[in-house]
Design a protein around this motif. Structure first.
Motif, PDB file in Angstrom:
ATOM      1  N   LEU A 193       0.457  -1.952   0.298  1.00 31.40           N
ATOM      2  CA  LEU A 193      -0.020  -0.168  -0.230  1.00 31.40           C
ATOM      3  C   LEU A 193       0.733   1.226   0.064  1.00 31.40           C
ATOM      4  N   GLU A 223       4.957   1.872  10.121  1.00 24.80           N
ATOM      5  CA  GLU A 223       3.884   3.435  10.208  1.00 24.80           C
ATOM      6  C   GLU A 223       2.937   4.084  10.183  1.00 24.80           C
ATOM      7  N   LEU A 224       2.619   2.400   9.072  1.00 23.96           N
ATOM      8  CA  LEU A 224       1.094   2.862   8.308  1.00 23.96           C
ATOM      9  C   LEU A 224       0.606   1.859   9.019  1.00 23.96           C
ATOM     10  N   GLY A 283       0.259   1.289  12.594  1.00 19.68           N
ATOM     11  CA  GLY A 283       1.104   2.386  13.460  1.00 19.68           C
ATOM     12  C   GLY A 283       1.963   2.202  14.479  1.00 19.68           C
ATOM     13  N   GLU A 334       9.254  -0.825  17.369  1.00 22.35           N
ATOM     14  CA  GLU A 334       8.982  -1.975  17.204  1.00 22.35           C
ATOM     15  C   GLU A 334       9.007  -3.096  16.029  1.00 22.35           C
TER      16      GLU A 334
END
Lengths: 408, 263
Positions: free
Chosen positions: A102, A119-120, A122, A127
């Motif tokens: 995406l 990041e997208l 979250g 992490e």
């Protein structure tokens, strides 16, 4: 006004879900309003009001032709689209994957893109870092991982995009369409991983066009057509029913095409096949339908005003999809004193019993003189089985014959 | 914890989008982050040259071109940021069509983060301004604190307007083409290149209600003239932004369900 409630559920200290994930739809529909003025088309009903409940532990597969409303339904459940009516109740965190790759940026390297994707979703860079190596290993694109993505081949892009999925821990997982990626080796790896991920998810909903994936991954199957649920049950039953329906539709379309080229042709003046009938001996009624296993005659009428030196009759029976089932050439008996075939002749080909399986066929008879076709005629033929066998549709049905002999 | 309907996850997402926007704008090019600095400076230099040297405009009461330049930049620099932010915000939803169609997230985040990218040219302009002030011997005083409040106000206004613009652009794509022209009109209608006093009384009266004028005057007074800026005016802008933000959010949220069909 359609309502939507529920939200991410909390885990209690032991890590067990406090509330099981659940999806409930009541009278949910999706209607796209008409476009004014530009084209006069009316509203498009993508999903008719439907009620559906999916409980924890179910893995639901949705099949159906294009435009059936499968993706629209998924988007409503996934929160991407609003329903036009009804109530939606979703408990649990939804991870929806509608396309792979995406947020990927062409000028960043593969490694950077893994962070972007994180990041997208979250997840901070910290992490993502522990699973980074796993993802890179799974994608298996070698040193390209540190080169910008625009240098990748299509296969590499899809492999990397798929690899980013493997570390998701879904509660409700929604996957739209085949996530096919890479060559055979990778596809096998991907299939295994999909199995794992689906096991982790407490509810999984997959839309697929490959019946095999539905059979592999799902415990329940939904067949949707034109925005409605046609069938809801276990994958084996529903997929078989769907495939049957598809095949019947196919045949209907082919039959229409086949209707046209029923011809009577004559290639030599004065020669014709005047009659072609396929008839079951017992019944004289409907001549276009014959029964498999019955004794059947093909009645042919031949006419030759010019003598044919070496007359032969060729019978071709071709199934709807092009499979040639019968193609035999037989001689025509000529009386000693004649110098060839001349005049009218009735000709009968017997098939005792008729071994063709159920289906639509085109029977064609050609009158040959040596190697030349002098006349031909064709007709449609439908073969019906009285007791259709289970497990498939065989091309030929040879009746068994059983005989018993006493011994001793 | 939810503020105006946004919770912590949305905050994280906004941060992520902000980073992506900045990276996208400048990272694809060779000089990369250099353009972030070079672009505003180029525009500032251009207008200073045209109005300062070519037209030889001077401020009433200050003779040097440098003081005019400082005066100009303190008004035009923030405007540059406003214009870029508004244009980015209006295109933000349309540009992320793929993301909206395939990922479930609060779409409001898009125009907000796009508007916030205006902070970069603003920072460059203000930084350059501070430099020029030092050169001119006119150091920043404590009044500069107000500058920070004005930055907040400015971006509150930009974000509110951005919400409207991004939603409108989805349904009427032409808006994105019209916007640069509209901004150009507003720019020259606002006393940024010329002082308020050199305009007829009618224009002066209208400009007092122009939030962009109030903001640019606010910057000028706080940073260059060392006065407390016009509090009434700023409160007016704050109230305006507040109303626009609330209405904008409501409208955006009501119509965002229709985006998918139009993108």
């Amino acid at each position: 006004m359609p309502q939507r409630d529920g939200g991410p559920f909390k885990l209690d200290p032991r890590g067990c879900p406090a509330v099981k994930p659940k999806i409930e739809l009541k009278n949910v529909s999706k209607i796209y309003p008409a476009k004014t003025r530009l084209n006069g088309a009316g509203t498009k009903v993508a999903v008719n009001p439907m009620t559906l409940t999916v409980r924890a532990g179910e893995r639901l597969g949705i099949i159906g032709p294009n435009g059936a409303g499968k993706s629209t339904l998924l988007r409503i459940i996934g929160g991407l689209a609003d329903a036009s009516s009804g109530q939606i109740h979703v408990e649990g965190r939804v991870t929806a994957i509608f396309t792979l790759g995406l947020g990927l940026r062409e000028d960043l390297s593969g490694r950077e893109n893994i962070y972007v994707d994180g990041e997208l979703q979250g997840k901070s860079r910290a992490e993502v870092a522990p699973v980074l190596d796993e993802i890179i290993a799974f994608a298996d694109i070698g040193e390209f991982i540190d080169r910008p993505m625009r240098t990748y081949s299509t296969g590499m892009k899809s492999r990397l995009a798929f690899a980013m999925l493997i570390h998701i821990n879904p509660e409700i997982l929604i996957i739209d369409e085949a996530l096919s990626a890479g060559d055979c080796l990778f596809a096998a790896k991907a299939r295994r991983k999909m199995q794992e991920i689906c096991d982790r998810g407490m509810i999984t909903i997959i839309v697929s066009h490959t019946m095999q994936s539905v059979l592999d991954l799902c415990t329940r199957c939904l067949w949707m057509e034109n925005g409605r649920v046609v069938m809801d049950g276990d994958p084996a039953t529903v997929t078989r029913a769907y495939l049957d329906a598809v095949r019947t539709q196919d045949e209907a379309a082919l039959a229409e095409k086949l209707d046209r080229p029923l011809v009577t042709q004559s290639f030599r003046p004065g020669c014709q096949v005047t009659r072609l009938e396929v008839r079951t001996l017992e019944r004289l009624g409907n001549q276009s339908m014959v029964f498999s296993g019955e004794d059947t005659d093909v009645l042919v009428g031949l006419q030759a005003e010019v003598p044919l030196q070496n007359p032969q009759v060729r019978l071709r029976i071709v199934r709807l999809d092009g499979l040639v089932v019968v193609d035999s050439v037989q001689g025509v008996p000529i009386r000693e004193e004649e110098h060839g075939l001349m005049g009218c002749l009735g000709y009968r080909i017997t098939m005792r019993p008729l071994v063709l399986g159920a289906g639509l066929y085109r029977a064609a008879v050609e009158l040959l003189d040596g190697w030349d076709v002098v006349a031909m005629r064709s007709t449609m033929l439908e073969v019906v089985t009285r007791r259709p066998p289970t497990g498939g549709r065989p091309v030929l049905l040879y009746p068994c014959s059983v005989s018993a002999t006493p011994i001793g | 914890m939810a503020v105006l309907g946004f919770d912590r996850n949305d905050g994280k997402l906004m941060w992520a989008f902000f980073g992506m926007n900045i990276r996208d704008k400048y990272l694809g090019s060779r000089l990369g982050s250099l353009w972030a600095v070079a672009n505003p400076l180029l525009m500032l230099a251009l207008f200073t040259f045209v109005f300062g040297y070519v037209f030889k405009m001077k401020l009433p009461g200050a003779d040097t071109t440098l003081s005019y330049a400082i005066w100009l930049i303190s008004g035009y620099g923030p405007w540059l940021a406003t214009a870029e932010a508004l244009m980015a915000a209006s295109l933000s939803v349309v540009a992320s069509a793929g993301l909206i169609k395939n990922m479930a997230f609060k779409t409001e985040v898009l125009p907000i983060t796009a508007a916030l990218t205006g902070l970069l040219p603003l920072g460059v302009s203000l930084g350059f301004l501070a430099l020029l002030l030092v050169v001119d011997g006119n150091m920043l005083s404590w009044h500069a604190i107000f500058g920070i409040a004005i930055v907040g106000l400015q971006f509150a206004l930009i974000i509110s307007l951005g919400l409207f613009m991004s939603a409108v652009t989805v349904f009427v794509r032409d808006f994105a083409f019209a916007l640069p022209n509209i901004l150009m009109v507003v720019l020259f209608a606002t006393p940024i290149f010329y002082p308020l006093t050199s305009t007829p009384p009618i224009v002066q009266a209208i400009s007092l209600g122009n939030p962009f004028y109030i903001i640019s005057e606010g910057y000028r007074r706080a940073l260059v003239y060392h006065h407390v800026p016009d509090v009434v005016g700023l409160l007016y802008v704050a109230a305006l932004s507040g109303v626009l933000a609330v209405v904008g959010l409501k409208l955006f949220r009501r119509y965002k369900g229709y985006f998918e069909a139009r993108l």
